[in-house]
Scaffold this motif. Structure first.
Motif, PDB file in Angstrom:
ATOM      1  N   LEU A  63       0.829  -1.208   0.000  1.00 29.55           N
ATOM      2  CA  LEU A  63       0.000   0.000   0.000  1.00 29.55           C
ATOM      3  C   LEU A  63       0.864   1.260   0.000  1.00 29.55           C
ATOM      4  N   ASP A  64       1.949   1.237   0.772  1.00 31.42           N
ATOM      5  CA  ASP A  64       2.871   2.384   0.777  1.00 31.42           C
ATOM      6  C   ASP A  64       3.505   2.558  -0.604  1.00 31.42           C
ATOM      7  N   LEU A  65       3.824   1.434  -1.256  1.00 30.74           N
ATOM      8  CA  LEU A  65       4.407   1.493  -2.597  1.00 30.74           C
ATOM      9  C   LEU A  65       3.435   2.116  -3.590  1.00 30.74           C
ATOM     10  N   MET A  66       2.170   1.705  -3.536  1.00 26.20           N
ATOM     11  CA  MET A  66       1.166   2.255  -4.449  1.00 26.20           C
ATOM     12  C   MET A  66       1.015   3.759  -4.246  1.00 26.20           C
ATOM     13  N   LYS A  67       1.018   4.181  -2.990  1.00 27.09           N
ATOM     14  CA  LYS A  67       0.880   5.606  -2.686  1.00 27.09           C
ATOM     15  C   LYS A  67       2.091   6.392  -3.198  1.00 27.09           C
ATOM     16  N   GLU A  68       3.279   5.810  -3.038  1.00 27.17           N
ATOM     17  CA  GLU A  68       4.504   6.464  -3.501  1.00 27.17           C
ATOM     18  C   GLU A  68       4.521   6.572  -5.031  1.00 27.17           C
ATOM     19  N   LEU A  69       4.164   5.473  -5.703  1.00 29.51           N
ATOM     20  CA  LEU A  69       4.176   5.461  -7.167  1.00 29.51           C
ATOM     21  C   LEU A  69       3.119   6.399  -7.750  1.00 29.51           C
ATOM     22  N   GLN A  70       2.003   6.531  -7.050  1.00 34.41           N
ATOM     23  CA  GLN A  70       0.956   7.441  -7.524  1.00 34.41           C
ATOM     24  C   GLN A  70       1.496   8.859  -7.651  1.00 34.41           C
ATOM     25  N   GLY A  71       2.310   9.269  -6.683  1.00 33.26           N
ATOM     26  CA  GLY A  71       2.895  10.603  -6.745  1.00 33.26           C
ATOM     27  C   GLY A  71       3.923  10.746  -7.849  1.00 33.26           C
ATOM     28  N   LYS A  72       4.628   9.652  -8.156  1.00 32.26           N
ATOM     29  CA  LYS A  72       5.681   9.703  -9.169  1.00 32.26           C
ATOM     30  C   LYS A  72       5.124   9.758 -10.585  1.00 32.26           C
ATOM     31  N   ILE A  73       4.060   8.967 -10.861  1.00 33.91           N
ATOM     32  CA  ILE A  73       3.573   8.883 -12.247  1.00 33.91           C
ATOM     33  C   ILE A  73       2.236   9.589 -12.443  1.00 33.91           C
ATOM     34  N   ASP A  74       1.711  10.210 -11.374  1.00 38.17           N
ATOM     35  CA  ASP A  74       0.488  11.027 -11.479  1.00 38.17           C
ATOM     36  C   ASP A  74      -0.687  10.219 -12.020  1.00 38.17           C
ATOM     37  N   THR A  75      -0.969   9.102 -11.384  1.00 39.93           N
ATOM     38  CA  THR A  75      -2.098   8.270 -11.795  1.00 39.93           C
ATOM     39  C   THR A  75      -3.201   8.352 -10.754  1.00 39.93           C
ATOM     40  N   SER A  76      -4.429   8.049 -11.165  1.00 44.56           N
ATOM     41  CA  SER A  76      -5.559   7.953 -10.236  1.00 44.56           C
ATOM     42  C   SER A  76      -5.774   6.477  -9.905  1.00 44.56           C
ATOM     43  N   ILE A  77      -6.239   6.194  -8.697  1.00 44.71           N
ATOM     44  CA  ILE A  77      -6.365   4.805  -8.247  1.00 44.71           C
ATOM     45  C   ILE A  77      -7.794   4.518  -7.791  1.00 44.71           C
ATOM     46  N   ILE A  78      -8.317   3.363  -8.224  1.00 46.71           N
ATOM     47  CA  ILE A  78      -9.533   2.800  -7.639  1.00 46.71           C
ATOM     48  C   ILE A  78      -9.101   1.551  -6.892  1.00 46.71           C
ATOM     49  N   LEU A  79      -9.261   1.558  -5.587  1.00 49.48           N
ATOM     50  CA  LEU A  79      -8.849   0.443  -4.736  1.00 49.48           C
ATOM     51  C   LEU A  79     -10.079  -0.342  -4.298  1.00 49.48           C
ATOM     52  N   ILE A  80     -10.102  -1.624  -4.614  1.00 49.10           N
ATOM     53  CA  ILE A  80     -11.203  -2.505  -4.212  1.00 49.10           C
ATOM     54  C   ILE A  80     -10.764  -3.289  -2.982  1.00 49.10           C
ATOM     55  N   THR A  81     -11.542  -3.257  -1.909  1.00 49.67           N
ATOM     56  CA  THR A  81     -11.179  -3.981  -0.695  1.00 49.67           C
ATOM     57  C   THR A  81     -12.418  -4.288   0.132  1.00 49.67           C
ATOM     58  N   HIS A  82     -12.298  -5.283   1.018  1.00 48.88           N
ATOM     59  CA  HIS A  82     -13.386  -5.592   1.951  1.00 48.88           C
ATOM     60  C   HIS A  82     -13.085  -5.025   3.339  1.00 48.88           C
TER      61      HIS A  82
END
Length: 335
Positions: free
Chosen positions: A195-214
């Motif tokens: 999760l920390d990696l996804m958050k870090e990469l989001q800032g680097k490549i400027d992508t939007s995220i839809i996270l599916i979870t229970h």
């Protein structure tokens, strides 16, 4: 200015031998540029089918029965498959639940990353593809990227395989990344790292995220907004503070109550009694009515409209209706 992604009144039907499952029933939401939206709900609530409907990845017996999905003004549900193949991977990419079944066991991880890049950029040379694949492996934090490039999935740990899946998903710098339960098969420590990696990469490549979870607990450190799904419908949406501190829907309250609390010793874990509704014959009223501790007759007969609680927060519950509030107040005054 319009949103990056707009989903309006989406209905997805799955045809089975026993009948038609109304897996998604009138779902609407938007996704802004650079935003992380978490869609939360228990198994069978319709989370994964919703995003697969957006991606055009429904099974052969599934179809979008109604609704609109727009990305930057383009209607996706009516695009031919050839056009959707261009969009998948380059503009919208997806991380699936189980990395071991998502990766090809007969190919090295480097070749699998190269294959995705080549699909969308056939003009690149083999040497350039290899360089970009190694760079992706380095980007997701794997040590010795040149060595990892030549390894097979079975030679990697679960957390490492999940990082490879993320590298494949981000290989073409998509505008939207959909992560479907990306940490389900991982232990708690590795979950936090992913999760920390996804958050870090989001800032680097400027992508939007839809996270599916229970798990609502998973979204606290990564999501900007949360949409709670139950019985094929969104029952509550809002910002993190709205959902955690101004919780409005009984189902959302149940999900929050079921999260173990570190400061409470010898606690009895809370569970929501009952089972999800049968979406082959969905209830005509609120989908949560049969399990709700506050259910009223109107809940069982009529679907509640959304009540806007703030500019960012809304919920579909009859308890929020002014008539229900007045009834409760009058009952208290007459007591």
């Amino acid at each position: 200015m319009s949103s990056l992604l707009e989903v309006e009144n989406l209905h997805v039907h799955i045809k089975t031998q026993l009948g038609v499952v109304q897996a998604v029933r009138g779902v609407s939401f938007s996704l802004e540029k650079g935003e992380t939206l978490a869609i939360v709900g228990e198994s069978g609530s319709g989370k994964s089918i919703t995003v697969k409907g957006i991606m055009g990845l429904l099974p052969n017996n599934g179809r979008v029965a109604e609704g609109v999905v727009r990305m930057e003004g383009r209607e996706l549900t009516t695009l031919p498959e050839r056009e959707m193949q261009k969009i998948r991977g380059e503009e919208i990419s997806m991380i699936f639940q189980d990395p071991m079944t998502s990766l090809n066991p007969t190919m090295t991880v480097g070749k699998q990353i190269m294959e995705v890049i080549h699909e969308h950029h056939p003009e690149l040379s083999k040497e350039t593809l290899k360089e970009r694949a190694i760079e992706q492996i380095r980007l997701v934090g794997l040590s010795n990227p040149e060595t990892r490039f030549g390894q097979y999935p079975h030679q990697l740990s679960g957390g490492m395989r999940q990082r490879v899946i993320i590298a494949i998903a981000l290989a073409c710098n998509p505008k939207i990344l959909i992560a479907d339960e990306p940490t389900t098969a991982l232990d708690v420590t590795i979950q936090a790292q992913i999760l920390d990696l996804m958050k870090e990469l989001q800032g680097k490549i400027d992508t939007s995220i839809i996270l599916i979870t229970h798990n609502l607990g998973v979204v606290a450190n990564i999501a900007d907004r949360v949409a709670v799904m139950y019985g094929g419908r969104l029952v509550e949406t809002g910002g993190l503070r709205d959902l955690f501190y101004e919780t409005a829907h009984p189902y959302t309250k149940g999900l929050l109550a079921s999260i173990p609390k570190l400061h409470e010793h010898n606690q009895q874990l809370f569970s929501i009694l009952g089972t999800p509704p049968d979406l082959m014959d969905p209830p005509k009223g609120c989908p949560f009515a049969a399990r709700c501790p506050h259910t009223m007759k109107v809940c069982q007969e009529y679907m509640p409209e959304y009540t806007s609680l703030s500019g960012t927060h809304k919920a579909a519950c009859w308890l929020l209706d002014e008539r229900a509030k007045k009834q409760g107040k009058d009952g208290a005054d007459n007591a």
